[in-house]
Design a protein around this motif. Structure first.
Motif, mmCIF file in Angstrom:
data_model
loop_
_atom_site.group_PDB
_atom_site.id
_atom_site.type_symbol
_atom_site.label_atom_id
_atom_site.label_comp_id
_atom_site.label_asym_id
_atom_site.label_seq_id
_atom_site.Cartn_x
_atom_site.Cartn_y
_atom_site.Cartn_z
ATOM 1 N N LYS A 99 -10.222 31.385 -6.479
ATOM 2 C CA LYS A 99 -9.853 32.566 -5.681
ATOM 3 C C LYS A 99 -8.499 33.079 -6.127
ATOM 4 O O LYS A 99 -7.556 33.155 -5.320
ATOM 5 C CB LYS A 99 -9.782 32.197 -4.194
ATOM 6 C CG LYS A 99 -11.109 32.024 -3.519
ATOM 7 C CD LYS A 99 -10.878 31.958 -2.032
ATOM 8 C CE LYS A 99 -12.165 31.638 -1.307
ATOM 9 N NZ LYS A 99 -11.988 31.639 0.134
ATOM 10 N N CYS A 100 -8.390 33.407 -7.397
ATOM 11 C CA CYS A 100 -7.103 33.897 -7.915
ATOM 12 C C CYS A 100 -6.604 35.098 -7.119
ATOM 13 O O CYS A 100 -5.390 35.282 -6.954
ATOM 14 C CB CYS A 100 -7.249 34.287 -9.384
ATOM 15 S SG CYS A 100 -7.490 32.878 -10.473
ATOM 16 N N ALA A 101 -7.527 35.914 -6.639
ATOM 17 C CA ALA A 101 -7.118 37.119 -5.906
ATOM 18 C C ALA A 101 -6.372 36.772 -4.623
ATOM 19 O O ALA A 101 -5.702 37.627 -4.039
ATOM 20 C CB ALA A 101 -8.351 37.970 -5.600
ATOM 21 N N LYS A 122 0.734 32.222 -8.239
ATOM 22 C CA LYS A 122 0.535 32.701 -9.624
ATOM 23 C C LYS A 122 1.271 31.799 -10.632
ATOM 24 O O LYS A 122 1.974 32.275 -11.535
ATOM 25 C CB LYS A 122 1.008 34.150 -9.784
ATOM 26 C CG LYS A 122 0.332 35.134 -8.820
ATOM 27 C CD LYS A 122 -1.088 35.454 -9.243
ATOM 28 C CE LYS A 122 -1.700 36.624 -8.503
ATOM 29 N NZ LYS A 122 -2.257 36.341 -7.195
ATOM 30 N N VAL A 123 1.105 30.518 -10.426
ATOM 31 C CA VAL A 123 1.765 29.541 -11.292
ATOM 32 C C VAL A 123 1.425 29.784 -12.769
ATOM 33 O O VAL A 123 2.259 29.609 -13.660
ATOM 34 C CB VAL A 123 1.316 28.111 -10.867
ATOM 35 C CG1 VAL A 123 1.657 27.089 -11.918
ATOM 36 C CG2 VAL A 123 1.941 27.752 -9.535
ATOM 37 N N CYS A 124 0.204 30.214 -13.024
ATOM 38 C CA CYS A 124 -0.257 30.384 -14.411
ATOM 39 C C CYS A 124 0.569 31.406 -15.179
ATOM 40 O O CYS A 124 0.659 31.348 -16.411
ATOM 41 C CB CYS A 124 -1.725 30.784 -14.434
ATOM 42 S SG CYS A 124 -2.066 32.257 -13.448
ATOM 43 N N GLU A 125 1.200 32.349 -14.470
ATOM 44 C CA GLU A 125 1.968 33.375 -15.181
ATOM 45 C C GLU A 125 3.275 32.818 -15.736
ATOM 46 O O GLU A 125 3.829 33.367 -16.683
ATOM 47 C CB GLU A 125 2.240 34.563 -14.242
ATOM 48 C CG GLU A 125 0.959 35.262 -13.827
ATOM 49 C CD GLU A 125 1.206 36.450 -12.901
ATOM 50 O OE1 GLU A 125 2.368 36.880 -12.753
ATOM 51 O OE2 GLU A 125 0.218 36.936 -12.320
HETATM 52 S S1 SF4 Z 1 -2.160 29.765 -10.303
HETATM 53 FE FE1 SF4 Z 1 -3.160 31.351 -11.524
HETATM 54 S S2 SF4 Z 1 -5.133 30.449 -12.054
HETATM 55 FE FE2 SF4 Z 1 -4.332 29.267 -10.342
HETATM 56 S S3 SF4 Z 1 -5.175 30.266 -8.503
HETATM 57 FE FE3 SF4 Z 1 -3.168 31.161 -8.898
HETATM 58 S S4 SF4 Z 1 -3.644 32.984 -10.080
HETATM 59 FE FE4 SF4 Z 1 -5.442 31.670 -10.207
#
Ligand code: SF4
Length: 233
Positions: A8-10, A15-18
């Protein structure tokens, strides 16, 4: 009741991935602060499989060109990043980067005017342009089971069905380098995507009310489209 676990990225608050603000030389971010529904936590094995795809040279090159295009859509100014290209210019630049010569437009009959304009722009920029509109084939809607009452023009009228499958087949057979979807209806676009065998991009999706900008309803979701906050009948 157990919580359903799917990506559920939305809904993600972190937003750790950024990994914003980190240096290029940093290690990848820790997943400690990622939510439980983060796909990086739920299905880590998928990421290795996807990266293996990028290791295929044509895929890697395509992905690289797409990211170069993304980069070129901004200028870095003293007051921050500023976007600078509308999607049509992006399309032309990206098609050139990929070495594409022949482009195929699959358009709705309702966007024939726009398809003509787009053809003119693309041809002026050196591309061969194939185009095919949705009503091609002149097949009546009865062929797919549409009843007299379900015809837009009324029960007694001839109505040609949208034919996204034949649009895709013509685009495939015309050996275009890139197919461009222009304003196909919901569902018809899905069929076109299913049957299209060449690389495909979308220039515009159909929104009959909002000038083919469906997001306008979300942007006005606190005012004129407040009804979107409730259940849609
Ligand atoms: S960290 Fe990034 S990949 Fe993980 S849920 Fe949040 S937006 Fe999605």
């Amino acid at each position: 009741m157990s919580e359903k676990r799917y990506s559920k990225c939305a809904r993600c608050p972190t937003k750790v991935c950024e990994n914003r603000g980190a240096k290029a030389s940093s290690s990848p971010p820790s997943l400690e602060k990622a939510p439980a529904f983060c796909p990086m936590k739920l299905m880590p094995e998928v990421y290795a499989a996807a990266l293996a795809e990028y290791d295929k040279p044509p895929v890697k090159e395509f992905a690289r060109l797409a990211s170069v295009q993304e980069f070129q859509c901004y200028e870095r100014l003293p007051d921050g990043l500023r976007p600078r290209l509308p999607r049509i210019e992006e399309l032309i630049q990206f098609a050139r980067k990929c070495g594409y010569k022949r482009l195929g437009i699959a358009h709705c009959g309702g966007l024939a005017y726009e398809a003509g304009l787009l053809t003119e722009v693309l041809e002026k920029n050196g591309f061969d342009v194939v185009s095919v509109q949705c009503k091609t084939g002149a097949v009546p809607k009865e062929r797919i089971g549409i009843s007299a009452e379900e015809k837009i023009a009324g029960p007694g009228a001839w109505e040609t069905m949208c034919n996204p499958i034949v649009q895709a087949m013509i685009i495939n057979r015309s050996r275009v380098d890139l197919a461009i979807m222009l304003g196909l209806c919901i569902g018809h676009d899905t069929l076109f995507i299913k049957y299209c065998d060449v690389p495909l991009t979308v220039l515009a999706v159909k929104d009959r009310v909002l000038g083919h900008n469906p997001l306008a309803a979300l942007y006005a979701g606190e005012t004129y489209y407040r009804r979107l906050r409730g259940k849609i009948e």
